[in-house]
Every structure is written in C-alpha cells, then in structure tokens.
Design a protein around this motif. Structure first.
Motif, short mmCIF file in Angstrom:
data_model
loop_
_atom_site.label_atom_id
_atom_site.label_comp_id
_atom_site.label_asym_id
_atom_site.label_seq_id
_atom_site.Cartn_x
_atom_site.Cartn_y
_atom_site.Cartn_z
N HIS A 46 0.80 -1.24 0.00
CA HIS A 46 0.00 0.00 0.00
C HIS A 46 0.82 1.28 0.00
O HIS A 46 0.27 2.36 -0.23
N TYR A 47 2.13 1.19 0.27
CA TYR A 47 2.94 2.39 0.45
C TYR A 47 4.25 2.29 -0.32
O TYR A 47 4.82 1.21 -0.43
N GLN A 48 4.72 3.42 -0.79
CA GLN A 48 6.06 3.56 -1.35
C GLN A 48 6.92 4.24 -0.29
O GLN A 48 6.39 4.99 0.55
N PRO A 49 8.24 4.05 -0.31
CA PRO A 49 9.08 4.70 0.69
C PRO A 49 8.91 6.22 0.73
O PRO A 49 8.97 6.83 1.80
N THR A 50 8.63 6.82 -0.40
CA THR A 50 8.45 8.27 -0.45
C THR A 50 7.13 8.73 0.16
O THR A 50 6.98 9.91 0.49
N ASP A 51 6.16 7.82 0.33
CA ASP A 51 4.86 8.15 0.94
C ASP A 51 4.93 8.24 2.46
O ASP A 51 4.03 8.83 3.08
N LEU A 52 5.94 7.65 3.07
CA LEU A 52 5.91 7.43 4.51
C LEU A 52 6.51 8.54 5.38
O LEU A 52 5.97 8.82 6.45
N PRO A 53 7.61 9.20 4.99
CA PRO A 53 8.13 10.26 5.86
C PRO A 53 7.08 11.35 6.13
O PRO A 53 6.35 11.77 5.22
N GLY A 54 6.99 11.73 7.40
CA GLY A 54 6.01 12.73 7.82
C GLY A 54 4.71 12.13 8.32
O GLY A 54 3.93 12.81 8.97
N ARG A 55 4.48 10.85 8.07
CA ARG A 55 3.25 10.19 8.51
C ARG A 55 3.38 9.79 9.98
O ARG A 55 4.37 9.22 10.39
N GLN A 56 2.35 10.10 10.76
CA GLN A 56 2.34 9.68 12.16
C GLN A 56 1.76 8.28 12.27
O GLN A 56 0.80 7.93 11.57
N VAL A 57 2.37 7.48 13.15
CA VAL A 57 1.98 6.10 13.36
C VAL A 57 1.94 5.79 14.85
O VAL A 57 2.46 6.55 15.67
N LEU A 58 1.33 4.67 15.18
CA LEU A 58 1.30 4.18 16.56
C LEU A 58 2.28 3.02 16.67
O LEU A 58 2.23 2.08 15.87
N CYS A 59 3.16 3.09 17.67
CA CYS A 59 4.22 2.09 17.83
C CYS A 59 4.21 1.50 19.23
O CYS A 59 4.09 2.23 20.21
N VAL A 60 4.37 0.18 19.30
CA VAL A 60 4.59 -0.47 20.59
C VAL A 60 6.08 -0.32 20.87
O VAL A 60 6.92 -0.79 20.10
N VAL A 61 6.40 0.35 21.99
CA VAL A 61 7.80 0.67 22.27
C VAL A 61 8.43 -0.19 23.36
O VAL A 61 9.62 -0.07 23.61
N ASN A 62 7.65 -1.08 23.99
CA ASN A 62 8.23 -1.86 25.07
C ASN A 62 8.33 -3.36 24.79
O ASN A 62 8.39 -4.16 25.71
N PRO B 249 -4.37 -5.97 8.61
CA PRO B 249 -4.42 -6.46 7.24
C PRO B 249 -5.73 -6.08 6.56
O PRO B 249 -6.80 -6.10 7.17
N ASP B 250 -5.62 -5.75 5.26
CA ASP B 250 -6.82 -5.53 4.46
C ASP B 250 -7.41 -6.90 4.08
O ASP B 250 -6.93 -7.94 4.56
N VAL B 251 -8.42 -6.93 3.23
CA VAL B 251 -9.08 -8.19 2.88
C VAL B 251 -8.14 -9.18 2.18
O VAL B 251 -8.40 -10.37 2.16
N ASN B 252 -7.03 -8.67 1.63
CA ASN B 252 -6.06 -9.54 0.97
C ASN B 252 -4.84 -9.83 1.83
O ASN B 252 -3.88 -10.43 1.35
N GLY B 253 -4.85 -9.38 3.08
CA GLY B 253 -3.74 -9.65 3.98
C GLY B 253 -2.61 -8.64 3.92
O GLY B 253 -1.58 -8.84 4.55
N HIS B 254 -2.78 -7.55 3.16
CA HIS B 254 -1.74 -6.52 3.07
C HIS B 254 -1.94 -5.48 4.17
O HIS B 254 -3.05 -5.01 4.40
N ILE B 255 -0.85 -5.13 4.85
CA ILE B 255 -0.94 -4.26 6.02
C ILE B 255 -1.25 -2.81 5.66
O ILE B 255 -0.63 -2.23 4.78
N VAL B 256 -2.20 -2.26 6.40
CA VAL B 256 -2.55 -0.84 6.35
C VAL B 256 -2.17 -0.26 7.71
O VAL B 256 -2.54 -0.82 8.76
N LEU B 257 -1.44 0.84 7.71
CA LEU B 257 -0.98 1.44 8.96
C LEU B 257 -2.13 1.91 9.84
O LEU B 257 -3.13 2.44 9.35
N ALA B 258 -1.96 1.75 11.15
CA ALA B 258 -2.85 2.37 12.13
C ALA B 258 -2.35 3.81 12.28
O ALA B 258 -1.18 4.03 12.58
N THR B 259 -3.22 4.76 12.02
CA THR B 259 -2.82 6.17 12.06
C THR B 259 -3.76 6.95 12.96
O THR B 259 -4.66 6.39 13.57
#
Length: 110
Positions: free
Chosen positions: A53-69, A88-98
């Motif tokens: 769903h994403y290209q490397p150029t799409d991701l910088p600047g995007r806020q995400v939720l991360c498990v840090v521990n 995962p979407d209906v095909n199993g491809h990951i969509v970021l939690a934002t």
C-alpha cells in the motif's frame, strides 16, 4: 480476556516516520523505518511489511502508533526496536494504524 492492568503494560506511542527505505535482505517485502518518538524515547528503527500500500516516499512525515516496550528483534542484518501497528486488508496486506489528528511525538495511547 485481559485486565486493564494487562493493557496498561503495553506502551503504545505516537511517532512520526522520518525515513523509509527498501529492505532487500528481508524474507518478505518490507521497509526499514526510522521513527521519531519524541524527546523521552528518541529515534527508533523498525522493519515493516508495508510495501503493498505504500512507497518509501509516501511514509516520511506520517504519524503512526508504535509499541515501544517489546524487546528489539533482529531481522537479518537489521535490529527492529519498535513495532509499528497496522491491520491487514481483505487480501492480507498491512494498512498502517494512524491518527485522526496530529499529536506530539511520544504521546501515549490511553
């Protein structure tokens, strides 16, 4: 079922992706991410299978939720320090939690 105390043990923080690049050494297609998790936690690395769903150029600047521990995880030659969340979407491809609105890096999910 878990208790509220169980949930509170999971430290999920807001971070902003600073850098994303291809990760050709990964077994499954993935990117290497550098994420700013605010002054308390700092910059952390993660490997994420987001290539459908994403290209490397799409991701910088995007806020995400991360498990840090979670403990760091060695993925080939790369040490992943946090888990970026998604579903995962209906095909199993990951969509970021934002987020619905920008928040300070390091904000904790409550």
């Amino acid at each position: 079922m878990i208790t509220w105390a169980d949930f509170e043990r999971i430290d999920i923080r807001v971070g902003t992706i600073v850098e994303a690049r291809e990760f050709p050494a990964a077994r499954r297609p993935a990117y290497q991410l550098l994420i700013d998790l605010g002054p308390e936690i700092g910059l952390k690395k993660s490997s994420a299978q987001l290539t459908h769903h994403y290209q490397p150029t799409d991701l910088p600047g995007r806020q995400v939720l991360c498990v840090v521990n979670f403990p760091p995880k060695q993925i080939g030659p790369f040490l992943s320090e946090v888990l970026v969340t998604g579903a995962p979407d209906v095909n199993g491809h990951i969509v970021l939690a934002t987020l619905a609105a920008p928040l300070p890096n390091g904000s904790r999910l409550a």
